[in-house]
Scaffold this motif. Sequence first.
Motif, PDB file in Angstrom:
ATOM      1  N   PHE A 269     129.792 -69.153  22.589  1.00  0.00           N
ATOM      2  CA  PHE A 269     130.469 -67.749  22.490  1.00  0.00           C
ATOM      3  C   PHE A 269     130.609 -66.924  23.690  1.00  0.00           C
ATOM      4  N   ILE A 270     130.032 -67.352  24.932  1.00  0.00           N
ATOM      5  CA  ILE A 270     130.002 -66.709  25.928  1.00  0.00           C
ATOM      6  C   ILE A 270     131.612 -67.237  26.391  1.00  0.00           C
ATOM      7  N   VAL A 271     131.862 -68.318  26.425  1.00  0.00           N
ATOM      8  CA  VAL A 271     133.176 -68.958  26.702  1.00  0.00           C
ATOM      9  C   VAL A 271     134.251 -68.289  26.016  1.00  0.00           C
ATOM     10  N   ALA A 272     134.284 -68.034  24.694  1.00  0.00           N
ATOM     11  CA  ALA A 272     135.128 -67.118  23.694  1.00  0.00           C
ATOM     12  C   ALA A 272     135.241 -65.527  24.258  1.00  0.00           C
ATOM     13  N   LEU A 273     134.150 -65.133  25.151  1.00  0.00           N
ATOM     14  CA  LEU A 273     134.358 -63.796  25.478  1.00  0.00           C
ATOM     15  C   LEU A 273     135.317 -63.388  26.189  1.00  0.00           C
ATOM     16  N   LEU A 274     135.768 -64.554  27.212  1.00  0.00           N
ATOM     17  CA  LEU A 274     136.862 -64.326  28.305  1.00  0.00           C
ATOM     18  C   LEU A 274     138.063 -63.936  27.233  1.00  0.00           C
ATOM     19  N   GLY A 275     138.334 -64.854  26.365  1.00  0.00           N
ATOM     20  CA  GLY A 275     139.762 -64.624  25.679  1.00  0.00           C
ATOM     21  C   GLY A 275     139.543 -63.319  24.677  1.00  0.00           C
ATOM     22  N   ILE A 276     138.185 -62.905  24.092  1.00  0.00           N
ATOM     23  CA  ILE A 276     138.073 -61.900  23.517  1.00  0.00           C
ATOM     24  C   ILE A 276     138.322 -60.661  24.105  1.00  0.00           C
ATOM     25  N   GLY A 277     137.761 -60.609  25.339  1.00  0.00           N
ATOM     26  CA  GLY A 277     138.051 -59.405  26.502  1.00  0.00           C
ATOM     27  C   GLY A 277     139.206 -59.161  26.712  1.00  0.00           C
ATOM     28  N   GLN A 278     140.321 -60.370  26.821  1.00  0.00           N
ATOM     29  CA  GLN A 278     141.477 -60.025  27.241  1.00  0.00           C
ATOM     30  C   GLN A 278     142.431 -59.349  25.966  1.00  0.00           C
ATOM     31  N   VAL A 279     142.009 -59.897  24.595  1.00  0.00           N
ATOM     32  CA  VAL A 279     142.413 -59.180  23.552  1.00  0.00           C
ATOM     33  C   VAL A 279     142.104 -57.452  23.356  1.00  0.00           C
ATOM     34  N   VAL A 280     140.785 -57.331  23.594  1.00  0.00           N
ATOM     35  CA  VAL A 280     140.506 -56.043  23.669  1.00  0.00           C
ATOM     36  C   VAL A 280     141.108 -55.105  24.871  1.00  0.00           C
ATOM     37  N   GLY A 281     141.396 -55.923  25.972  1.00  0.00           N
ATOM     38  CA  GLY A 281     142.031 -55.221  27.124  1.00  0.00           C
ATOM     39  C   GLY A 281     143.358 -55.047  26.867  1.00  0.00           C
ATOM     40  N   ASP A 282     144.069 -55.528  26.193  1.00  0.00           N
ATOM     41  CA  ASP A 282     145.476 -55.736  26.251  1.00  0.00           C
ATOM     42  C   ASP A 282     146.054 -53.902  26.168  1.00  0.00           C
ATOM     43  N   ILE A 283     145.585 -53.126  25.364  1.00  0.00           N
ATOM     44  CA  ILE A 283     146.289 -52.004  25.122  1.00  0.00           C
ATOM     45  C   ILE A 283     145.725 -51.285  26.227  1.00  0.00           C
ATOM     46  N   PRO A 284     144.502 -51.092  26.625  1.00  0.00           N
ATOM     47  CA  PRO A 284     144.143 -50.022  27.772  1.00  0.00           C
ATOM     48  C   PRO A 284     144.928 -50.403  28.827  1.00  0.00           C
ATOM     49  N   ALA A 285     144.935 -52.132  29.187  1.00  0.00           N
ATOM     50  CA  ALA A 285     145.795 -52.294  30.209  1.00  0.00           C
ATOM     51  C   ALA A 285     147.290 -51.672  30.377  1.00  0.00           C
TER      52      ALA A 285
END
Length: 429
Positions: free
Chosen positions: A56-72
């Motif tokens: 799950f921690i490995v998946a968090l890297l990709g999940i973080g990128q999805v969550v961060g797209d709009i704020p970015a």
Amino acid sequence: MVKSKKIVQQGELSFGRQVASIYLPTMIYETGIGAVTPVIPLMALQLHASPAIAAFIVALLGIGQVVGDIPAGVLATKLGDRKAMLYGAVVTLLLLVTCAFTPNWMVFAFSIFILGMVNALFVLARQAYLTEVTPPLRRSLSLSILGGMTRIGSLIGPFVGGAVMSIFAIQVAGKSQDWLPGAFWAAVVLTCLTWLVVFAVPEIDLPKTVKKVEKVTVKTTYILRQNWRMFATLGFAILLVGAVRQTSNTALPLWAAHIGLNASMTSYIYGLSGLLDALLFYPAGKLMDRYGRLWVAIPSMLILGGSILFIPLTHGIWSMAIVSLLMGLGNSIGAGMIMTISADMAPASYRAQFLATCRLFGDTGAAAGPLLVAAGAGIGFLAGGIWLLGGCGLLSALILGLTLEKYSIHANQRTRLKNGLTKQGHPFS
């Protein structure tokens, strides 16, 4: 705070300036991310996380990128693309140091999630920056090289991290054991180099011939509402492309294990795909600039989706190697195509936010794609999950072929002529 350097005026952005301001820091930064990516699950296990939590921690890297797209997109618009890269590198540095010193897997997991969000900012900033300073007729080549630099960094990063971990190996119970934090410290050094390179290169203004447009901050709901037909069709294709491109990270190793190949053979097969994946971005970009985006988008997805369909039909090392090479070919010729298509459609006044919304679709697909394969494996039908993703590749080619002409002037030579340009995309004299 970071001081802005004097802006350099220029008639057209040279390739040398692109290398210094975009490609070099991209490759260095992605080498650092590539160095730590394979170590994330191992570090989590060392911090006493269970195998399920480590995955799950490995998946968090990709999940973080999805969550961060709009704020970015919002931050890149407010800060400017170059400052966003500088600040992104600083935050990445702090997160990597935290990962190296982390006392438990919970802090580690949180740091990896935030690292994914910051990675979204850095990725979006350099894409928006390159889109701003590159003329449309060289856009495909420029963005394809950007995609290629990302892949080269991801390819060599694990070797850099592995070398550092081996050199500083520690003795545990009389046995030599790789020093896992070494990969994060290697990434720290590379991230520092990234910051220095970006800071040292003066900010490049738009060509004088380009009309300046005041940038505005708009809501994501406004972007979706104004472009809902495009996102409902072409956006869905972008989502499918994101899912299919992640298949090699999941399907190849799982199927190799399913047919009894050992870990070393699986690594060689994976490396073959990754090597070819990083080689053909230049001719692909030239092809898109000369003949239009569809000349690469459709073949890329047909080859990649079609080769994925053959994975469950392989039964040994050679058949797996051939399929992996075909997958690498399909993925490689598509380097930069989604970035280019998104850039073609992006309004100048809120370009970064529009690009971030497009990235949200692609990153969501990238996060969801491996889950389809995992679901197939979970119910005892791994081949079914792989075939479903292969079908997604073919479906994305169909949607791109049917809809791209409506939204991109540079879809092909016909759309260029229809919009008052020559076949090569130049304005008529």
